[in-house]
Motif scaffolding. Structure first.
Motif, PDB file in Angstrom:
ATOM      1  N   UNK A  94       0.796  -1.234   0.000  1.00  0.00           N
ATOM      2  CA  UNK A  94       0.000   0.000   0.000  1.00  0.00           C
ATOM      3  C   UNK A  94       0.820   1.271   0.000  1.00  0.00           C
ATOM      4  N   UNK A  95       2.148   1.191   0.125  1.00  0.00           N
ATOM      5  CA  UNK A  95       2.929   2.419   0.249  1.00  0.00           C
ATOM      6  C   UNK A  95       2.938   3.246  -1.035  1.00  0.00           C
ATOM      7  N   UNK A  96       3.244   2.770  -2.229  1.00  0.00           N
ATOM      8  CA  UNK A  96       3.932   1.524  -2.566  1.00  0.00           C
ATOM      9  C   UNK A  96       5.422   1.806  -2.811  1.00  0.00           C
ATOM     10  N   UNK A  99       8.924  -0.441  -7.256  1.00  0.00           N
ATOM     11  CA  UNK A  99       8.570  -1.566  -8.133  1.00  0.00           C
ATOM     12  C   UNK A  99       7.057  -1.791  -8.156  1.00  0.00           C
ATOM     13  N   UNK A 100       6.432  -1.791  -6.995  1.00  0.00           N
ATOM     14  CA  UNK A 100       4.979  -2.002  -6.957  1.00  0.00           C
ATOM     15  C   UNK A 100       4.246  -0.889  -7.691  1.00  0.00           C
ATOM     16  N   UNK A 101       4.739   0.326  -7.588  1.00  0.00           N
ATOM     17  CA  UNK A 101       4.101   1.449  -8.281  1.00  0.00           C
ATOM     18  C   UNK A 101       4.177   1.295  -9.785  1.00  0.00           C
ATOM     19  N   UNK A 108       8.780  -6.535  -5.227  1.00  0.00           N
ATOM     20  CA  UNK A 108       8.539  -5.632  -4.097  1.00  0.00           C
ATOM     21  C   UNK A 108       9.778  -5.533  -3.209  1.00  0.00           C
ATOM     22  N   UNK A 109      10.120  -4.310  -2.840  1.00  0.00           N
ATOM     23  CA  UNK A 109      11.362  -4.074  -2.098  1.00  0.00           C
ATOM     24  C   UNK A 109      11.159  -3.887  -0.601  1.00  0.00           C
TER      25      UNK A 109
END
Length: 362
Positions: A94-96, A99-101, A108-109
């Motif tokens: 949820x941050x993201x 990588x997730x963005x 994911x880091x």
């Protein structure tokens, strides 16, 4: 509706139970689940070694290798009732993180990702599930019997993508690949190697059962024994067992400029004595690469669908060595010595008429 659930961290807590219909907040697409595949991760969760329930809940619905049929979907999402689909396992954090963005949630880091049926999200081993349309991958009708293999195939599709990216660092013309382990991941890795026109070798310890013939029917070579004896000097090794000695042997056994991809996860319970100074010298002087890979993002699922659609469907169906109905789910979790892939069928598709393999399948 019925679902297979477990209390993570509590061995022997898996049970088939009645649960509420899926909450619409979980996704605007409603999917009837046809089947889920069973792998080592599922068995570890059932044994209490791994897994996490959704926040505020004690139990987790199992199942991350899915095959389903759309019952309803919102307009404009490219899905319609009746479509065969596979659900993507991982969700971005949820941050993201960066990588997730970028849609690379498999990389994911910060570790805050969630995974259906594994980590903080209910899985697919329920009669109906809700899924966000963007996390459903549509399948052609001809994969109706073996679409449950898409998730494990996505893992090796990612592995091959990264191998090829690394190979482009220099003039690289690979001819041979060794796959260690003839489980579902290993056999699918071998399939994708054959589809790339490589000389494929598979190493496993078994000498009987379906695995040796499955390998030979791909046009690949089957080996037992040690890596250094069975197939020395290959260009690529995909290590699919996580066995410490095999991992070490793989790193020592490639041709100069070789690439070793680690997909198996070691238990960490066995110590291994090794000459890491000599290993370091060989890796450096020969420009070798060793890397690990796990999970997959959407493009890898799509690549897996294409690879399976090009393969011989009869060969793929032979990978599924055990099918158990939902009310006999324990039969799928109790792995037999000659099993390759076990599947729990919740609502199996109607038997399809005989089909000839595509002309380009091997």
């Amino acid at each position: 509706m019925r679902a297979l659930t477990v209390h993570p961290g509590v061995p022997g807590s898996a049970r088939l139970e009645e649960i509420a219909e899926p909450d619409a907040a979980a996704g605007s697409a409603l999917v009837e689940v046809l089947a889920v595949g069973v792998c080592g991760t599922d068995r570890e969760i059932v044994e209490g070694q791994y897994g996490a329930a959704p926040p505020g809940e004690e139990r987790l619905v199992l199942g991350h290798e899915s095959l389903g049929r759309v019952l309803e979907a919102p307009p404009g999402e490219g899905l319609a009732a009746g479509d065969l689909v596979v659900g993507i396992v991982r969700r971005p954090d949820p941050v993201p993180c960066a990588c997730c963005a970028a849609g690379e949630w498999d990389m994911c880091r910060n570790g805050r990702y969630t995974e259906r049926g594994i980590k903080a999200l209910h899985g697919f081993c329920a009669e109906r599930v809700r899924v966000e349309p963007g996390f459903l991958v549509k399948l052609p009708p001809e994969l109706d019997r073996i679409g449950v293999l898409v998730e494990p195939a996505s893992v090796v599709a990612k592995a091959w993508e990264q191998i090829e990216r690394i190979g482009r660092r220099a003039a690289w013309f690979p001819r041979s690949v060794l796959v260690t382990g003839a489980g579902p991941i290993g056999l699918l890795a071998a399939l994708l190697g054959v589809q790339r026109g490589l000389s494929v070798h598979v190493l496993d310890r078994v000498t009987r059962g379906p695995k040796p013939q499955l390998v030979r029917d791909l046009g690949a070579a089957y080996h037992t024994g040690e890596v250094s004896v069975a197939c020395p000097g290959v260009d690529i090794i995909l290590e699919c067992t996580g066995v410490g000695q095999l991992v070490f042997d793989a790193m020592r056994s490639t041709a100069p400029g070789g690439i070793v991809c680690l997909t198996g996860i070691s238990s960490g319970k066995r110590l291994l004595e090794a000459n890491f100074a000599a290993l370091n010298r060989g890796l450096v002087l020969e420009n070798d690469v060793v890397f690990g890979t796990v999970n997959a993002n959407r493009r890898h699922y799509e690549a897996a669908v294409r690879a399976l659609a090009q393969a011989d469907p009869a060969w793929l169906e032979r990978l599924i060595t055990r099918r158990a109905p939902l009310d006999r789910w324990r039969e799928a979790l109790d792995r037999g010595p000659e099993d390759v892939k076990a599947v729990i069928e919740l609502s199996p598709p109607s038997p399809a008429p005989p089909r000839s393999p595509p002309p380009h399948a091997r």
